[in-house]
Design an enzyme around this catalytic site. Structure first.
Site, PDB file in Angstrom:
ATOM      1  CE1 TYR A  75      -4.004  -2.032   0.140  1.00 11.54           C
ATOM      2  CE2 TYR A  75      -2.800  -3.292   1.793  1.00 11.54           C
ATOM      3  CZ  TYR A  75      -3.864  -3.168   0.917  1.00 11.54           C
ATOM      4  OH  TYR A  75      -4.787  -4.177   0.808  1.00 11.54           O
ATOM      5  CG  ASN A  92      -9.914   1.649  -1.556  1.00 11.08           C
ATOM      6  OD1 ASN A  92     -10.419   0.541  -1.397  1.00 11.08           O
ATOM      7  ND2 ASN A  92      -8.603   1.854  -1.549  1.00 11.08           N
ATOM      8  CG  HIS A 111     -12.698  -8.016  -2.094  1.00  8.57           C
ATOM      9  ND1 HIS A 111     -12.444  -7.656  -3.403  1.00  8.57           N
ATOM     10  CD2 HIS A 111     -11.708  -7.431  -1.354  1.00  8.57           C
ATOM     11  CE1 HIS A 111     -11.341  -6.902  -3.445  1.00  8.57           C
ATOM     12  NE2 HIS A 111     -10.894  -6.759  -2.212  1.00  8.57           N
ATOM     13  CG  ASP A 166     -28.347  -3.757  -2.627  1.00  7.43           C
ATOM     14  OD1 ASP A 166     -28.093  -4.083  -3.800  1.00  7.43           O
ATOM     15  OD2 ASP A 166     -28.794  -4.554  -1.782  1.00  7.43           O
ATOM     16  CG  HIS A 169      -9.458  -1.613  -5.512  1.00  5.90           C
ATOM     17  ND1 HIS A 169     -10.023  -1.936  -4.308  1.00  5.90           N
ATOM     18  CD2 HIS A 169     -10.417  -1.796  -6.445  1.00  5.90           C
ATOM     19  CE1 HIS A 169     -11.273  -2.320  -4.497  1.00  5.90           C
ATOM     20  NE2 HIS A 169     -11.539  -2.241  -5.794  1.00  5.90           N
ATOM     21  CB  ILE A 170      -4.015   1.675  -2.785  1.00  7.37           C
ATOM     22  CG1 ILE A 170      -4.795   2.894  -2.277  1.00  7.37           C
ATOM     23  CG2 ILE A 170      -2.503   1.891  -2.699  1.00  7.37           C
ATOM     24  CD1 ILE A 170      -4.671   3.139  -0.785  1.00  7.37           C
ATOM     25  CB  SER A 171      -2.952  -3.163  -3.955  1.00  8.02           C
ATOM     26  OG  SER A 171      -4.230  -3.727  -3.692  1.00  8.02           O
ATOM     27  NE  ARG A 215      -6.097  -9.128  -0.827  1.00  6.15           N
ATOM     28  CZ  ARG A 215      -6.380  -8.698   0.415  1.00  6.15           C
ATOM     29  NH1 ARG A 215      -7.249  -7.716   0.588  1.00  6.15           N
ATOM     30  NH2 ARG A 215      -5.799  -9.226   1.459  1.00  6.15           N
TER      31      ARG A 215
END
Ligand code: DHK
Length: 166
Positions: free
Chosen positions: A42, A93, A99, A106, A119-121, A130
């Site tokens: 991260y 994020n 996940h 919703d 997403h950072i990664s 993931r």
């Protein structure tokens, strides 16, 4: 008796053109630990750095941001519900809830706002669980693997979309 005509713009925030409202930048669980958690994945930037990057990018783009973080799924859901009238769009994020959370999906769908998922990664280069995100169905676009810069790119894309609604 005829019902009273519904007054337009009577709700909070509705009087401003939609595109002038802030972009809601939401970070989910464990993102408050950026700079400490798994720095090889991260990076070293903290949530404070991330919020500062978003504010600076927004100022350069002549838009505003409202940056929030929560470890609690229900709080994120409530913020998304409330954003319908008060925000122009959402950059999210959702951390691990990406996940798992049908509830967050919703809420994003009912918000009826443009959404970008960040997403950072690179979630596709990591564990199999993931690789899929429930909330992607509500997103116009997904950015993954570009570090915290991904939020800046998301804001650039969002600024184009919302400027069309000013
Ligand atoms: C952040 C998390 O906290 C993880 O649960 C996700 C995401 C990935 C990120 O890359 O920003 O799987």
């Amino acid at each position: 008796m005829m019902p009273a005509p519904r007054r337009k713009n009577s709700k909070r925030g509705a009087s401003a053109p939609k595109g002038k409202l802030p972009v809601l930048v939401l970070n989910g669980p464990n993102l408050n630990m950026l700079g400490v958690r798994e720095t090889k994945i991260y990076g070293n930037a903290t949530l404070r750095d991330l919020d500062a990057l978003c504010r600076k990018t927004a100022a350069d783009l002549n838009i505003t941001v409202d940056c929030r973080q929560s470890n609690i799924e229900g709080e994120l859901v409530s913020w998304v519900q409330q954003s319908r009238k008060t925000h122009s769009s959402i950059i999210i994020n959702a951390g691990g809830y990406s996940h798992t959370s049908v509830a967050l999906l919703d809420a994003l769908l009912l918000s009826d706002l443009p959404v970008i998922e960040v997403h950072i990664s690179n979630i596709y280069g990591r564990e199999h669980f993931r690789h899929s995100s429930y909330i992607s169905k509500a997103a116009r676009g997904v950015i993954a693997g570009l570090g915290i810069e991904g939020y800046a790119f998301a804001l650039q894309a969002m600024a184009k979309w919302i400027s069309a609604r000013r």
